[in-house]
Motif scaffolding. Sequence first.
Motif, PDB file in Angstrom:
ATOM      1  N   TRP A  88     -94.155  65.441 120.903  1.00  0.00           N
ATOM      2  CA  TRP A  88     -94.020  64.218 120.114  1.00  0.00           C
ATOM      3  C   TRP A  88     -93.115  63.256 120.861  1.00  0.00           C
ATOM      4  N   LYS A  89     -93.385  61.959 120.680  1.00  0.00           N
ATOM      5  CA  LYS A  89     -92.576  60.905 121.297  1.00  0.00           C
ATOM      6  C   LYS A  89     -92.273  59.848 120.252  1.00  0.00           C
ATOM      7  N   TRP A  90     -91.046  59.329 120.303  1.00  0.00           N
ATOM      8  CA  TRP A  90     -90.639  58.187 119.484  1.00  0.00           C
ATOM      9  C   TRP A  90     -90.188  57.090 120.425  1.00  0.00           C
ATOM     10  N   TYR A  91     -90.358  55.840 119.975  1.00  0.00           N
ATOM     11  CA  TYR A  91     -90.047  54.686 120.814  1.00  0.00           C
ATOM     12  C   TYR A  91     -89.104  53.727 120.095  1.00  0.00           C
ATOM     13  N   HIS A  92     -88.235  53.093 120.882  1.00  0.00           N
ATOM     14  CA  HIS A  92     -87.394  52.007 120.367  1.00  0.00           C
ATOM     15  C   HIS A  92     -88.288  50.792 120.117  1.00  0.00           C
ATOM     16  N   ASN A  93     -87.784  49.834 119.367  1.00  0.00           N
ATOM     17  CA  ASN A  93     -88.545  48.605 119.075  1.00  0.00           C
ATOM     18  C   ASN A  93     -88.937  47.844 120.335  1.00  0.00           C
ATOM     19  N   ASN A  94     -88.165  48.018 121.421  1.00  0.00           N
ATOM     20  CA  ASN A  94     -88.470  47.313 122.669  1.00  0.00           C
ATOM     21  C   ASN A  94     -89.486  48.048 123.535  1.00  0.00           C
ATOM     22  N   GLY A  95     -90.016  49.172 123.025  1.00  0.00           N
ATOM     23  CA  GLY A  95     -91.041  49.918 123.764  1.00  0.00           C
ATOM     24  C   GLY A  95     -90.507  51.054 124.612  1.00  0.00           C
ATOM     25  N   GLN A  96     -89.189  51.095 124.804  1.00  0.00           N
ATOM     26  CA  GLN A  96     -88.602  52.184 125.589  1.00  0.00           C
ATOM     27  C   GLN A  96     -88.688  53.496 124.811  1.00  0.00           C
ATOM     28  N   LEU A  97     -88.881  54.571 125.533  1.00  0.00           N
ATOM     29  CA  LEU A  97     -88.901  55.894 124.931  1.00  0.00           C
ATOM     30  C   LEU A  97     -87.548  56.172 124.284  1.00  0.00           C
ATOM     31  N   GLN A  98     -87.558  56.633 123.042  1.00  0.00           N
ATOM     32  CA  GLN A  98     -86.334  56.943 122.305  1.00  0.00           C
ATOM     33  C   GLN A  98     -86.024  58.441 122.359  1.00  0.00           C
ATOM     34  N   GLN A  99     -87.048  59.262 122.177  1.00  0.00           N
ATOM     35  CA  GLN A  99     -86.877  60.708 122.267  1.00  0.00           C
ATOM     36  C   GLN A  99     -88.224  61.376 122.505  1.00  0.00           C
ATOM     37  N   ILE A 100     -88.138  62.536 123.109  1.00  0.00           N
ATOM     38  CA  ILE A 100     -89.343  63.315 123.389  1.00  0.00           C
ATOM     39  C   ILE A 100     -89.002  64.782 123.245  1.00  0.00           C
ATOM     40  N   GLY A 101     -89.907  65.509 122.608  1.00  0.00           N
ATOM     41  CA  GLY A 101     -89.702  66.933 122.438  1.00  0.00           C
ATOM     42  C   GLY A 101     -90.909  67.573 121.781  1.00  0.00           C
ATOM     43  N   ASN A 102     -90.816  68.857 121.550  1.00  0.00           N
ATOM     44  CA  ASN A 102     -91.928  69.624 120.999  1.00  0.00           C
ATOM     45  C   ASN A 102     -91.623  70.157 119.610  1.00  0.00           C
ATOM     46  N   PHE A 103     -92.693  70.284 118.851  1.00  0.00           N
ATOM     47  CA  PHE A 103     -92.622  70.899 117.533  1.00  0.00           C
ATOM     48  C   PHE A 103     -93.478  72.160 117.515  1.00  0.00           C
ATOM     49  N   GLU A 104     -93.051  73.087 116.685  1.00  0.00           N
ATOM     50  CA  GLU A 104     -93.847  74.267 116.376  1.00  0.00           C
ATOM     51  C   GLU A 104     -93.661  74.514 114.881  1.00  0.00           C
ATOM     52  N   ASN A 105     -94.755  74.481 114.127  1.00  0.00           N
ATOM     53  CA  ASN A 105     -94.684  74.615 112.667  1.00  0.00           C
ATOM     54  C   ASN A 105     -93.735  73.598 112.041  1.00  0.00           C
ATOM     55  N   SER A 106     -93.800  72.362 112.512  1.00  0.00           N
ATOM     56  CA  SER A 106     -92.982  71.250 112.026  1.00  0.00           C
ATOM     57  C   SER A 106     -91.486  71.450 112.259  1.00  0.00           C
ATOM     58  N   GLN A 107     -91.103  72.347 113.166  1.00  0.00           N
ATOM     59  CA  GLN A 107     -89.707  72.542 113.547  1.00  0.00           C
ATOM     60  C   GLN A 107     -89.533  72.097 114.989  1.00  0.00           C
ATOM     61  N   ARG A 108     -88.446  71.369 115.251  1.00  0.00           N
ATOM     62  CA  ARG A 108     -88.133  71.057 116.644  1.00  0.00           C
ATOM     63  C   ARG A 108     -87.957  72.372 117.380  1.00  0.00           C
ATOM     64  N   LYS A 109     -88.505  72.429 118.591  1.00  0.00           N
ATOM     65  CA  LYS A 109     -88.378  73.658 119.369  1.00  0.00           C
ATOM     66  C   LYS A 109     -88.414  73.315 120.849  1.00  0.00           C
ATOM     67  N   GLY A 110     -87.550  73.959 121.597  1.00  0.00           N
ATOM     68  CA  GLY A 110     -87.530  73.742 123.039  1.00  0.00           C
ATOM     69  C   GLY A 110     -86.667  72.554 123.433  1.00  0.00           C
ATOM     70  N   ILE A 111     -86.892  72.066 124.633  1.00  0.00           N
ATOM     71  CA  ILE A 111     -86.087  70.991 125.212  1.00  0.00           C
ATOM     72  C   ILE A 111     -86.435  69.645 124.575  1.00  0.00           C
ATOM     73  N   TRP A 112     -85.403  68.899 124.199  1.00  0.00           N
ATOM     74  CA  TRP A 112     -85.550  67.539 123.675  1.00  0.00           C
ATOM     75  C   TRP A 112     -84.644  66.636 124.499  1.00  0.00           C
ATOM     76  N   ILE A 113     -85.123  65.406 124.717  1.00  0.00           N
ATOM     77  CA  ILE A 113     -84.356  64.418 125.464  1.00  0.00           C
ATOM     78  C   ILE A 113     -84.326  63.137 124.640  1.00  0.00           C
ATOM     79  N   PHE A 114     -83.138  62.535 124.544  1.00  0.00           N
ATOM     80  CA  PHE A 114     -82.920  61.307 123.785  1.00  0.00           C
ATOM     81  C   PHE A 114     -82.476  60.201 124.737  1.00  0.00           C
ATOM     82  N   TYR A 115     -83.010  58.988 124.535  1.00  0.00           N
ATOM     83  CA  TYR A 115     -82.767  57.864 125.435  1.00  0.00           C
ATOM     84  C   TYR A 115     -82.196  56.663 124.680  1.00  0.00           C
TER      85      TYR A 115
END
Length: 113
Positions: A47-74
């Motif tokens: 999954w990816k989320w973006y700031h209003n300016n189009g820049q990536l805000q965060q990226i990471g993986n879900f499993e059964n609707s739970q965050r799982k694994g490596i996540w990065i926030f920008y």
Amino acid sequence: MKKLLLLLLIFTHVFAFAQNEHIKYDENGNLLEQGQFDEKGKATGEWKWYHNNGQLQQIGNFENSQRKGIWIFYSELGIIKEEGEFDKNGNKTGKWKYYNQNGKLIETKNETL
């Protein structure tokens, strides 16, 4: 006939996959988030989320609707703010790295409970 059956199978697979895709835009048409749901309606995969300016805000993986694994926030400037791992219960675990506004590593914390 085999080619037609194969094409039908590929089309059905692509169509089924596309039905689970989630994309959200703001009122101006800017991409806010994208990811996918499994057949049970739970967030899964990248999954990816973006700031209003189009820049990536965060990226990471879900499993059964739970965050799982490596996540990065920008930041809104696209500079990494923090990164780390979530366990199977969606809790921060292991070493998390925190960066200043220039992207310089300022702290590493062990977040394991």
